[in-house]
Design an enzyme around this catalytic site. Structure first.
Site, PDB file in Angstrom:
ATOM      1  N   LYS A  86      50.968 -26.688 -18.516  1.00  0.00           N
ATOM      2  CA  LYS A  86      51.738 -26.693 -19.762  1.00  0.00           C
ATOM      3  C   LYS A  86      50.829 -26.733 -20.989  1.00  0.00           C
ATOM      4  O   LYS A  86      51.113 -26.087 -22.000  1.00  0.00           O
ATOM      5  CB  LYS A  86      52.707 -27.879 -19.767  1.00  0.00           C
ATOM      6  CG  LYS A  86      53.816 -27.737 -18.742  1.00  0.00           C
ATOM      7  CD  LYS A  86      54.738 -28.945 -18.732  1.00  0.00           C
ATOM      8  CE  LYS A  86      55.844 -28.794 -17.699  1.00  0.00           C
ATOM      9  NZ  LYS A  86      56.727 -29.973 -17.645  1.00  0.00           N
ATOM     10  N   LYS A 104      66.474 -22.063 -16.049  1.00  0.00           N
ATOM     11  CA  LYS A 104      67.231 -21.558 -17.196  1.00  0.00           C
ATOM     12  C   LYS A 104      66.330 -20.811 -18.170  1.00  0.00           C
ATOM     13  O   LYS A 104      66.740 -19.826 -18.781  1.00  0.00           O
ATOM     14  CB  LYS A 104      67.940 -22.710 -17.907  1.00  0.00           C
ATOM     15  CG  LYS A 104      69.137 -23.246 -17.152  1.00  0.00           C
ATOM     16  CD  LYS A 104      69.870 -24.302 -17.952  1.00  0.00           C
ATOM     17  CE  LYS A 104      71.100 -24.788 -17.192  1.00  0.00           C
ATOM     18  NZ  LYS A 104      71.848 -25.817 -17.929  1.00  0.00           N
ATOM     19  N   LYS A 153      60.638 -19.425  -9.616  1.00  0.00           N
ATOM     20  CA  LYS A 153      61.573 -20.493  -9.313  1.00  0.00           C
ATOM     21  C   LYS A 153      62.782 -20.392 -10.237  1.00  0.00           C
ATOM     22  O   LYS A 153      62.659 -20.046 -11.405  1.00  0.00           O
ATOM     23  CB  LYS A 153      60.867 -21.842  -9.509  1.00  0.00           C
ATOM     24  CG  LYS A 153      61.712 -23.068  -9.178  1.00  0.00           C
ATOM     25  CD  LYS A 153      60.897 -24.327  -9.376  1.00  0.00           C
ATOM     26  CE  LYS A 153      61.744 -25.571  -9.122  1.00  0.00           C
ATOM     27  NZ  LYS A 153      60.964 -26.817  -9.315  1.00  0.00           N
TER      28      LYS A 153
END
Length: 327
Positions: free
Chosen positions: A111, A197, A194
């Site tokens: 990240k 949303k 994966k």
């Protein structure tokens, strides 16, 4: 009875990846373990967000969890921010956790590499995760494979705190063990990543049947099946893996045979999946509608869950502070 803890971010309505990868398993586990399930809204604020949207998504998540089968009479269901001891224990764990351990976390490195400015909250995320688990002195944590590294850090933090503040007694914090979910990584409808949303490759748990079929119909299948008559390899097809989650075993076997022999086209396979998927999701949608019609049910369940969670959390913090000279 062994105790379990698991949490989920308030991303709004559940999608079938969340459901199959975590929540369906929680529903089964609540009958076998003393279960604490938490909507981890403090974790959700490590990235930019809108406060009103967070409130709405938190409520949508709770409705989805209740509709999916979590029973407040059989588990403790609560929102993280309703129990202030989570962040209190996280600060204490900050004092026994080396910086290098945090910087080596795979999810942090991934990240951080995609952000210009990295917040301390993102770095300390796994410490709060450890506090979530250890606050309830959980023995087991239902996790997916991508969370195993964070759980190992929780175990290490428990060892460090025990060694420093409870060296002459039985360890106060247990070293929680992973309870891997039976259904592992759920791929999205694009077959590439994966289900998420943010990737736009999901089916919502409460989505209307027409909308589900509209998404399922063009979903990626075995790339070798270019023509209807081309035989396929079911193991490389995401639709086959969704059959394994939603369809009876005999149907799964039929799917595999008909794929390998090209007896079915991909659309035939998807129609059968849609029927079995809808059979499982229709009762969940109905329960969600009933729950949404009675807001007091949600508020009451969360209030009771927060009370039960705080009772355990206060006991833990009392012992921790006593051991550390803070009380």
């Amino acid at each position: 009875m062994s105790r379990i803890f698991s949490g989920i971010q308030p991303s709004g309505e559940l999608h079938i990846g969340n459901y199959l990868g975590a929540v369906k398993n929680w529903v089964a586990l609540q009958a076998r373990y003393e279960s604490f399930f938490c909507v981890v809204d403090y974790h959700a604020i490590t990235v930019p967000y809108e406060p009103a949207q967070l409130r709405a998504r938190r409520r949508e998540m709770v409705v989805s969890l209740l509709a999916a089968g979590l029973d407040p009479s059989r588990c403790v269901l609560f929102v993280q921010s309703a129990v202030p001891e989570h962040t209190e224990l996280a600060w204490i764990f900050n004092t026994v956790t080396p910086l290098g351990e945090l910087e080596r976390q795979t999810q942090f490195k991934d990240k951080a590499s995609r952000q210009e400015s990295v917040s301390a909250g993102l770095l300390n995320y796994p410490i709060l995760q450890a506090a979530d688990i250890l606050l309830y002195r959980a023995d087991l944590v239902p996790v997916g494979e991508d969370q195993v590294q964070h759980l190992e850090l929780s175990r290490e933090i428990a060892r460090r705190w025990n060694a420093r503040f409870a060296p002459e007694t039985a360890p106060y914090f247990p070293e929680p063990q992973a309870l891997l979910t039976p259904t592992r990584r759920i791929m999205g409808l694009d077959g590439q990543a994966k289900m998420s949303k943010s990737m736009g490759n999901t089916i919502g748990l409460l989505e209307a049947p027409d909308s589900i079929w509209a998404k399922l119909r063009p979903a990626v299948t075995d790339p070798a099946r270019v023509r209807r008559t081309d035989p396929g390899t079911p193991e490389v097809c995401n639709i086959y893996h969704l059959h394994k989650a939603f369809s009876p075993p005999e149907t799964v076997e039929t799917v595999a045979v008909n794929c390998r022999t090209a007896a079915w086209g991909c659309l035939d396979c998807k129609r059968v999946l849609f029927e079995n998927m809808n059979a499982e999701l229709a009762p969940i949608r109905a329960r969600a509608e009933a729950i949404q019609a009675e807001p007091a049910v949600v508020e009451g369940a969360l209030a009771e869950g927060a009370h039960r969670a705080r009772t355990v959390a206060a006991e833990t913090m009392g012992a921790v502070k006593e051991s550390m000279g803070l009380a």
